[in-house]
Design a protein around this motif. Structure first.
Motif, PDB file in Angstrom:
ATOM      1  N   LYS A   1       0.858  -1.188   0.000  1.00  0.00           N
ATOM      2  CA  LYS A   1       0.000   0.000   0.000  1.00  0.00           C
ATOM      3  C   LYS A   1       0.889   1.231   0.000  1.00  0.00           C
ATOM      4  N   TYR A   2       1.507   1.459  -1.117  1.00  0.00           N
ATOM      5  CA  TYR A   2       2.544   2.473  -1.138  1.00  0.00           C
ATOM      6  C   TYR A   2       2.495   3.266  -2.423  1.00  0.00           C
ATOM      7  N   HIS A   3       2.537   4.566  -2.298  1.00  0.00           N
ATOM      8  CA  HIS A   3       2.709   5.464  -3.432  1.00  0.00           C
ATOM      9  C   HIS A   3       3.584   6.601  -2.952  1.00  0.00           C
ATOM     10  N   GLU A   4       4.657   6.833  -3.664  1.00  0.00           N
ATOM     11  CA  GLU A   4       5.552   7.938  -3.356  1.00  0.00           C
ATOM     12  C   GLU A   4       5.689   8.782  -4.610  1.00  0.00           C
ATOM     13  N   GLN A   5       5.694  10.079  -4.428  1.00  0.00           N
ATOM     14  CA  GLN A   5       5.911  10.974  -5.553  1.00  0.00           C
ATOM     15  C   GLN A   5       7.120  11.839  -5.234  1.00  0.00           C
ATOM     16  N   ILE A   6       8.071  11.831  -6.151  1.00  0.00           N
ATOM     17  CA  ILE A   6       9.282  12.630  -6.004  1.00  0.00           C
ATOM     18  C   ILE A   6       9.250  13.689  -7.094  1.00  0.00           C
ATOM     19  N   LYS A   7       9.348  14.932  -6.688  1.00  0.00           N
ATOM     20  CA  LYS A   7       9.406  16.040  -7.640  1.00  0.00           C
ATOM     21  C   LYS A   7      10.876  16.433  -7.774  1.00  0.00           C
TER      22      LYS A   7
ATOM     23  N   ILE B   1       7.854   2.211 -11.449  1.00  0.00           N
ATOM     24  CA  ILE B   1       8.377   3.571 -11.360  1.00  0.00           C
ATOM     25  C   ILE B   1       8.040   4.286 -12.660  1.00  0.00           C
ATOM     26  N   LYS B   2       7.301   5.379 -12.544  1.00  0.00           N
ATOM     27  CA  LYS B   2       6.924   6.174 -13.713  1.00  0.00           C
ATOM     28  C   LYS B   2       7.632   7.516 -13.611  1.00  0.00           C
ATOM     29  N   ILE B   3       8.427   7.812 -14.627  1.00  0.00           N
ATOM     30  CA  ILE B   3       9.173   9.064 -14.657  1.00  0.00           C
ATOM     31  C   ILE B   3       8.652   9.868 -15.847  1.00  0.00           C
ATOM     32  N   GLY B   4       8.201  11.089 -15.591  1.00  0.00           N
ATOM     33  CA  GLY B   4       7.634  11.914 -16.641  1.00  0.00           C
ATOM     34  C   GLY B   4       8.527  12.027 -17.873  1.00  0.00           C
ATOM     35  N   ARG B   5       9.819  12.112 -17.685  1.00  0.00           N
ATOM     36  CA  ARG B   5      10.760  12.259 -18.793  1.00  0.00           C
ATOM     37  C   ARG B   5      11.446  10.938 -19.137  1.00  0.00           C
ATOM     38  N   GLY B   6      11.013   9.835 -18.559  1.00  0.00           N
ATOM     39  CA  GLY B   6      11.693   8.563 -18.803  1.00  0.00           C
ATOM     40  C   GLY B   6      13.102   8.608 -18.229  1.00  0.00           C
ATOM     41  N   LEU B   7      14.004   7.850 -18.825  1.00  0.00           N
ATOM     42  CA  LEU B   7      15.391   7.813 -18.346  1.00  0.00           C
ATOM     43  C   LEU B   7      16.174   9.067 -18.729  1.00  0.00           C
ATOM     44  N   ASP B   8      15.591   9.914 -19.558  1.00  0.00           N
ATOM     45  CA  ASP B   8      16.281  11.082 -20.103  1.00  0.00           C
ATOM     46  C   ASP B   8      15.956  12.347 -19.304  1.00  0.00           C
TER      47      ASP B   8
ATOM     48  N   ASP C   1       6.780   8.878 -10.010  1.00  0.00           N
ATOM     49  CA  ASP C   1       5.749   8.217  -9.201  1.00  0.00           C
ATOM     50  C   ASP C   1       6.158   6.772  -8.995  1.00  0.00           C
ATOM     51  N   ILE C   2       6.102   6.330  -7.750  1.00  0.00           N
ATOM     52  CA  ILE C   2       6.512   4.974  -7.400  1.00  0.00           C
ATOM     53  C   ILE C   2       5.317   4.280  -6.756  1.00  0.00           C
ATOM     54  N   PHE C   3       4.965   3.120  -7.312  1.00  0.00           N
ATOM     55  CA  PHE C   3       3.821   2.340  -6.841  1.00  0.00           C
ATOM     56  C   PHE C   3       4.268   0.905  -6.607  1.00  0.00           C
TER      57      PHE C   3
END
Length: 190
Positions: free
Chosen positions: A29-35, A146-153, A180-182
């Motif tokens: 039960k985990y969601h973390e968002q890193i800006k 792990i979803k990154i808005g810009r991907g690996l770039d 975003d990490i789920f």
């Protein structure tokens, strides 16, 4: 004396939060968002991904439409190298990306070389192309997404070939993006 009690209370609360977060991670039960702020540092692949790489990790899926140009290919290679250095026993890396119309020969030869290099380390690189891929996502078979808005770039171009951050990505400036990490136990099945 009053301040000691306050500090003790804060420290106990911090420990409770840490224990609660660990419990949530274990239950899925985990969601973390890193800006990641523009021009910030400290977000190498190791810093971002290592907390989610566990001993049981054997398979990774990378969906990123922009593993096409030289710097993007190097980013993917650095990601693969990071996986090699972790305590996991990754056996397969799946890459889903788009094909570059202008330099598809360079892209395919670079990915073929990576495939051979990873194979020498007993890791299979499965490469698929899609002309409709848009979203960026990295999935581990231990359940982490792990979803990154810009991907690996998400790294900026270094200021020079001999500037700090050229080699060590913890010191490289980043573009602004959101991570975003789920965990799959906490996501809806479609």
């Amino acid at each position: 004396m009053h301040y000691r009690e306050k500090i003790k209370g804060y420290m106990e609360r911090a420990e409770q939060i840490k224990e609660h977060t660990t419990k949530l991670k274990e239950e899925g039960k985990y969601h973390e968002q890193i800006k990641i702020a523009d021009s910030s540092t400290g977000y190498s692949y190791e810093s971002l991904f290592k907390p989610y790489i566990t001993d049981g990790l054997t398979e990774v899926w990378v969906e990123d439409p922009y593993v096409r140009h030289v710097h993007q290919l190097y980013n993917f290679l650095r990601f693969c190298e990071m996986l090699l250095k972790c305590p996991s026993t990754v056996k397969t890396i799946h890459l889903l990306t788009s094909q570059d119309e202008d330099s598809s020969t360079q892209q395919s030869s670079a990915l073929a070389e990576m495939k051979q290099s990873l194979l020498s380390k007993d890791i299979c690189l499965d490469i698929q192309y899609s002309s409709t891929i848009h979203d960026r996502e990295i999935r581990f078979n231990n359940g982490w997404i792990i979803k990154i808005g810009r991907g690996l770039d998400y790294f900026k171009k270094p200021k020079g070939r001999f500037s700090v951050g050229y080699c060590d990505y913890d010191l490289r400036e980043c573009h602004e993006t959101t991570v975003d990490i789920f965990h799959t136990k906490h996501t809806k099945k479609t």
